[in-house]
Design an enzyme around this catalytic site. Structure first.
Site, PDB file in Angstrom:
ATOM      1  N   GLY A   1       1.199  11.906   7.610  1.00 40.08           N
ATOM      2  CA  GLY A   1       2.071  13.030   7.249  1.00 40.08           C
ATOM      3  C   GLY A   1       3.318  12.548   6.545  1.00 40.08           C
ATOM      4  O   GLY A   1       3.593  11.352   6.449  1.00 40.08           O
TER       5      GLY A   1
ATOM      6  N   ASP B   1      -4.653   8.047   2.192  1.00 35.27           N
ATOM      7  CA  ASP B   1      -3.504   8.965   2.219  1.00 35.27           C
ATOM      8  C   ASP B   1      -2.644   8.812   0.963  1.00 35.27           C
ATOM      9  O   ASP B   1      -1.728   9.590   0.747  1.00 35.27           O
ATOM     10  CB  ASP B   1      -2.650   8.732   3.474  1.00 35.27           C
ATOM     11  CG  ASP B   1      -2.252   7.278   3.642  1.00 35.27           C
ATOM     12  OD1 ASP B   1      -3.153   6.438   3.779  1.00 35.27           O
ATOM     13  OD2 ASP B   1      -1.052   6.983   3.597  1.00 35.27           O
TER      14      ASP B   1
ATOM     15  N   GLY C   1       6.494  11.369   6.396  1.00 40.63           N
ATOM     16  CA  GLY C   1       7.442  10.811   7.361  1.00 40.63           C
ATOM     17  C   GLY C   1       8.843  10.682   6.803  1.00 40.63           C
ATOM     18  O   GLY C   1       9.804  10.462   7.544  1.00 40.63           O
TER      19      GLY C   1
ATOM     20  N   ASP D   1       1.933   7.869  -4.995  1.00 43.91           N
ATOM     21  CA  ASP D   1       2.518   7.143  -3.864  1.00 43.91           C
ATOM     22  C   ASP D   1       2.656   5.645  -4.131  1.00 43.91           C
ATOM     23  O   ASP D   1       1.850   4.825  -3.706  1.00 43.91           O
ATOM     24  CB  ASP D   1       1.696   7.382  -2.588  1.00 43.91           C
ATOM     25  CG  ASP D   1       2.606   7.932  -1.500  1.00 43.91           C
ATOM     26  OD1 ASP D   1       3.817   8.064  -1.753  1.00 43.91           O
ATOM     27  OD2 ASP D   1       2.117   8.225  -0.396  1.00 43.91           O
TER      28      ASP D   1
ATOM     29  N   LYS E   1      11.724  12.423  -1.822  1.00 44.67           N
ATOM     30  CA  LYS E   1      11.308  11.274  -1.000  1.00 44.67           C
ATOM     31  C   LYS E   1      12.541  10.523  -0.522  1.00 44.67           C
ATOM     32  O   LYS E   1      13.420  10.204  -1.323  1.00 44.67           O
ATOM     33  CB  LYS E   1      10.413  10.358  -1.843  1.00 44.67           C
ATOM     34  CG  LYS E   1       9.742   9.244  -1.072  1.00 44.67           C
ATOM     35  CD  LYS E   1       8.607   8.663  -1.904  1.00 44.67           C
ATOM     36  CE  LYS E   1       7.955   7.467  -1.230  1.00 44.67           C
ATOM     37  NZ  LYS E   1       6.850   6.935  -2.028  1.00 44.67           N
TER      38      LYS E   1
ATOM     39  N   ASP F   1      12.564   5.519   9.765  1.00 43.38           N
ATOM     40  CA  ASP F   1      13.891   6.149   9.758  1.00 43.38           C
ATOM     41  C   ASP F   1      13.975   7.327   8.790  1.00 43.38           C
ATOM     42  O   ASP F   1      15.034   7.920   8.608  1.00 43.38           O
ATOM     43  CB  ASP F   1      14.962   5.110   9.406  1.00 43.38           C
ATOM     44  CG  ASP F   1      14.683   4.437   8.070  1.00 43.38           C
ATOM     45  OD1 ASP F   1      13.756   4.867   7.355  1.00 43.38           O
ATOM     46  OD2 ASP F   1      15.413   3.474   7.730  1.00 43.38           O
ATOM     47  N   GLY F   2      12.872   7.625   8.114  1.00 39.62           N
ATOM     48  CA  GLY F   2      12.875   8.765   7.196  1.00 39.62           C
ATOM     49  C   GLY F   2      13.538   8.487   5.858  1.00 39.62           C
ATOM     50  O   GLY F   2      13.657   9.377   5.017  1.00 39.62           O
TER      51      GLY F   2
ATOM     52  N   ARG G   1      -3.601  15.122  -0.675  1.00 38.72           N
ATOM     53  CA  ARG G   1      -4.235  13.801  -0.724  1.00 38.72           C
ATOM     54  C   ARG G   1      -5.628  13.877  -0.118  1.00 38.72           C
ATOM     55  O   ARG G   1      -5.935  14.835   0.600  1.00 38.72           O
ATOM     56  CB  ARG G   1      -3.385  12.818   0.125  1.00 38.72           C
ATOM     57  CG  ARG G   1      -1.924  12.806  -0.266  1.00 38.72           C
ATOM     58  CD  ARG G   1      -1.033  12.568   0.970  1.00 38.72           C
ATOM     59  NE  ARG G   1       0.382  12.767   0.636  1.00 38.72           N
ATOM     60  CZ  ARG G   1       1.237  11.792   0.369  1.00 38.72           C
ATOM     61  NH1 ARG G   1       0.854  10.547   0.458  1.00 38.72           N
ATOM     62  NH2 ARG G   1       2.483  12.060   0.046  1.00 38.72           N
TER      63      ARG G   1
ATOM     64  N   ARG H   1      10.090  13.536  -6.747  1.00 36.61           N
ATOM     65  CA  ARG H   1       8.762  13.362  -7.331  1.00 36.61           C
ATOM     66  C   ARG H   1       8.174  14.719  -7.712  1.00 36.61           C
ATOM     67  O   ARG H   1       8.356  15.701  -7.001  1.00 36.61           O
ATOM     68  CB  ARG H   1       7.876  12.679  -6.298  1.00 36.61           C
ATOM     69  CG  ARG H   1       6.441  12.498  -6.744  1.00 36.61           C
ATOM     70  CD  ARG H   1       5.729  11.508  -5.867  1.00 36.61           C
ATOM     71  NE  ARG H   1       5.495  12.027  -4.535  1.00 36.61           N
ATOM     72  CZ  ARG H   1       5.156  11.264  -3.494  1.00 36.61           C
ATOM     73  NH1 ARG H   1       5.051   9.965  -3.626  1.00 36.61           N
ATOM     74  NH2 ARG H   1       4.935  11.810  -2.326  1.00 36.61           N
TER      75      ARG H   1
HETATM   76  P1  AMP Z   1       3.342   4.688   2.595  1.00 38.07           P
HETATM   77  O1  AMP Z   1       2.995   3.278   2.918  1.00 38.07           O
HETATM   78  O2  AMP Z   1       4.669   4.846   1.912  1.00 38.07           O
HETATM   79  O3  AMP Z   1       2.269   5.409   1.878  1.00 38.07           O
HETATM   80  O4  AMP Z   1       3.552   5.427   3.993  1.00 38.07           O
HETATM   81  C1  AMP Z   1       2.578   5.514   5.018  1.00 38.07           C
HETATM   82  C2  AMP Z   1       3.065   6.463   6.070  1.00 38.07           C
HETATM   83  O5  AMP Z   1       4.262   5.981   6.656  1.00 38.07           O
HETATM   84  C3  AMP Z   1       3.393   7.863   5.574  1.00 38.07           C
HETATM   85  O6  AMP Z   1       3.061   8.771   6.578  1.00 38.07           O
HETATM   86  C4  AMP Z   1       4.884   7.796   5.335  1.00 38.07           C
HETATM   87  O7  AMP Z   1       5.499   9.049   5.384  1.00 38.07           O
HETATM   88  C5  AMP Z   1       5.313   6.918   6.490  1.00 38.07           C
HETATM   89  N1  AMP Z   1       6.564   6.182   6.212  1.00 38.07           N
HETATM   90  C6  AMP Z   1       6.740   5.151   5.363  1.00 38.07           C
HETATM   91  N2  AMP Z   1       8.021   4.735   5.376  1.00 38.07           N
HETATM   92  C7  AMP Z   1       8.670   5.517   6.259  1.00 38.07           C
HETATM   93  C8  AMP Z   1      10.019   5.596   6.731  1.00 38.07           C
HETATM   94  N3  AMP Z   1      10.962   4.770   6.290  1.00 38.07           N
HETATM   95  N4  AMP Z   1      10.304   6.539   7.632  1.00 38.07           N
HETATM   96  C9  AMP Z   1       9.374   7.381   8.100  1.00 38.07           C
HETATM   97  N5  AMP Z   1       8.108   7.350   7.712  1.00 38.07           N
HETATM   98  C10 AMP Z   1       7.743   6.438   6.801  1.00 38.07           C
HETATM   99 MG    MG Z   2       1.860   7.108   1.334  1.00 36.67          MG
END
Ligand code: AMP
Ligand code: MG
Length: 487
Positions: A90, A252, A92, A262, A113, A125-126, A183, A176
């Protein structure tokens, strides 16, 4: 041209309801400021480019302000990461702010993002840091300019907000844009959580909005899957032809629109290397450059599995069977064009493979080789490029085969050959070290290099006066930068 408050919203995904996404407000960044904006992306929203410099722009895309009609939502999805299934991922750290349609009637998702924590943040940490936001921005817009389908990026907003990665960095947000943020992992989520009603609702949504022509077919869902297979085969052929390594082809991160999506530790090849692994955390090389082709099919099979409630297994298998031949035809077509050929011959595949092997063995710059090959007649070009190869006898043999092939291809003036080849062989690509230089300057508050690089990459096929330094091989320090997932 529109002002920022004149955007027209129609939030179709939000209307699917709470089973699909959760309402979350963006968490504002401290002291938001414009790092870079894409005029071309702004034009897709009919926005006057001048609004990028206004304070309200940084406030909107730095999470301080929202349009009254925006409905910020974090989407739920799951996916296969490095081959293993993760039941819940989801958004994040990103939010779908809403869907906007432009004067031409096109819908664009606005996704922010780095907008703070959501129910899907897990341990994160979002946030997104400045460095990764700049990389995503530059890559999205550079791929688009190369003619490679990609999500787009409107802007990067920098800030004073501290964010911890291996060291303290600064938070940023990237806005974005894509026609959809759905996805493969969206379908997997509803399949594995056994929610057939919602899965059907999602499939209807995608079919109606993005594949309406498939409605006319006897089996609309199958027609849609076939189209997704075709788009992915075409997309990955372009990645391979232009040396783009995505880095994290988890399901994803695969768009149901067949666009590049992504961005993490991606890279464009400098020296040609079929085994190149751009993601420092990818120890097994699952997502190495040449593995992208079979992984594309693996990912489509994962999507196919999730579609078994709607489509028979035999039909899914048959559609999956389209992938490889289509990929190969597209790839070969692109490589022929990169070699300046206008006709097709049976041996062309072998001509390309021989060349790549020679380039691999000698570490030849993938982008500059093709560009220089078009600078002159075939005979003069190969004579000049010869010095880049270690296996001279091998190269000479290839050069003879190539010259003979060019001769059989037809009679073209030098001017015609150059124009045709330069139109498909970029002079400028987003080399990791160029991005790195721009990031280092931006981290110290100087955004001019990011903006200049973005401008150069927006016309990759056109030689630009005074920009020679962007069309060079990387210096030694810039060849093996380690890029990891910690973005
Ligand atoms: P990604 O590797 O960027 O495709 O992310 C994989 C998953 O981790 C997705 O669900 C992202 O939303 C979550 N995610 C990546 N980085 C963070 C972050 N700093 N804080 C919260 N969720 C994250
Ligand atoms: Mg991703």
């Amino acid at each position: 041209m529109k002002a920022l408050d004149e955007l027209t919203f129609d939030n179709r995904f939000a209307r699917l309801g709470d089973a699909f996404s959760t309402h979350v407000l963006p968490e504002p960044l401290d002291a938001p400021r414009l790092v870079v904006a894409s005029e071309a992306a702004m034009a897709l929203l009919d926005l006057d480019p001048a609004v990028a410099e206004t304070p309200v722009f940084a406030e909107l895309f730095g999470g301080h302000k929202l349009w009254a009609e925006a409905e910020p939502r974090a989407m739920v999805y799951s996916g296969h990461q490095f081959g293993g299934y993760t039941p819940q991922l989801g958004d994040g750290r990103g939010l779908l702010l809403g869907e906007v349609y432009n004067q031409a009637g096109e819908h664009w998702d606005l996704h922010l993002k780095g907008a703070g924590m959501t129910p899907y943040s897990r341990m994160g940490d979002g946030r997104a840091v400045l460095r990764s936001s700049i990389r995503e921005f530059l890559a999205s817009e550079a791929l688009h300019a190369l003619g490679i389908p990609s999500s787009r990026a409107l802007c990067v907003i920098g800030s004073d907000t501290p964010v911890w990665r291996e060291k303290q960095e600064r938070g940023a947000m990237v806005l974005r844009m894509a026609h959809s943020h759905i996805r493969f992992g969206h379908f997997e989520y509803f399949y594995y959580t056994k929610k057939p009603e919602q899965q059907a609702q999602l499939a209807e949504h995608v079919l109606n909005l993005h594949y309406p022509e498939c409605r006319e077919q006897p089996e609309p869902y199958l027609a849609m899957f076939r189209e997704i297979v075709e788009r992915n085969a075409e997309l990955i052929a372009k990645w391979q032809a232009y040396g783009f390594c995505h880095g994290v082809m988890n399901t994803d991160n695969m768009s149901i629109l067949g666009i590049t999506f992504d961005f993490g530790p991606f890279a464009f090849l400098d020296d040609f290397d079929a085994h190149f692994i751009c993601n420092h955390s990818d120890h097994e090389g699952r997502y190495s450059f040449s593995n992208q082709v079979p992984i594309g099919q693996w990912n489509l099979s994962a999507l196919a599995q999730a579609l078994t409630p709607f489509i028979s297994v035999d039909a899914l298998k048959e559609a999956l069977g389209l992938y490889l031949p289509l990929y190969q035809a597209n790839y070969l077509d692109l490589m022929r064009r990169r070699l300046g050929l206008t006709t097709a011959e049976d041996d062309d595949q072998q001509l390309v493979e021989r060349l790549l092997k020679l380039m691999q063995n000698s570490g030849v710059d993938y982008t500059l080789f093709f560009r220089r090959l078009g600078d002159e007649s075939a005979a003069l070009a190969v004579a000049r490029l010869r010095d880049d190869f270690v296996d001279l006898a091998g190269f000479d043999a290839w050069a003879e085969q190539y010259k003979a092939r060019v001769e059989r291809d037809g009679e073209f003036s030098q001017e015609q050959r150059r124009a045709r080849m330069h139109a498909v062989n970029p002079l400028y690509i987003l080399r990791n070290y160029l991005a790195q230089n721009a990031i280092v300057a931006a981290e110290s508050g100087d955004y001019s290099e990011v903006r200049r690089l973005h401008a150069v990459l927006s016309k990759p096929f056109e030689e630009q006066a005074g920009m020679e330094q962007y069309a060079q091989r990387p210096p030694d320090w810039g060849k093996h930068l380690e890029i990891s997932c910690s973005s």
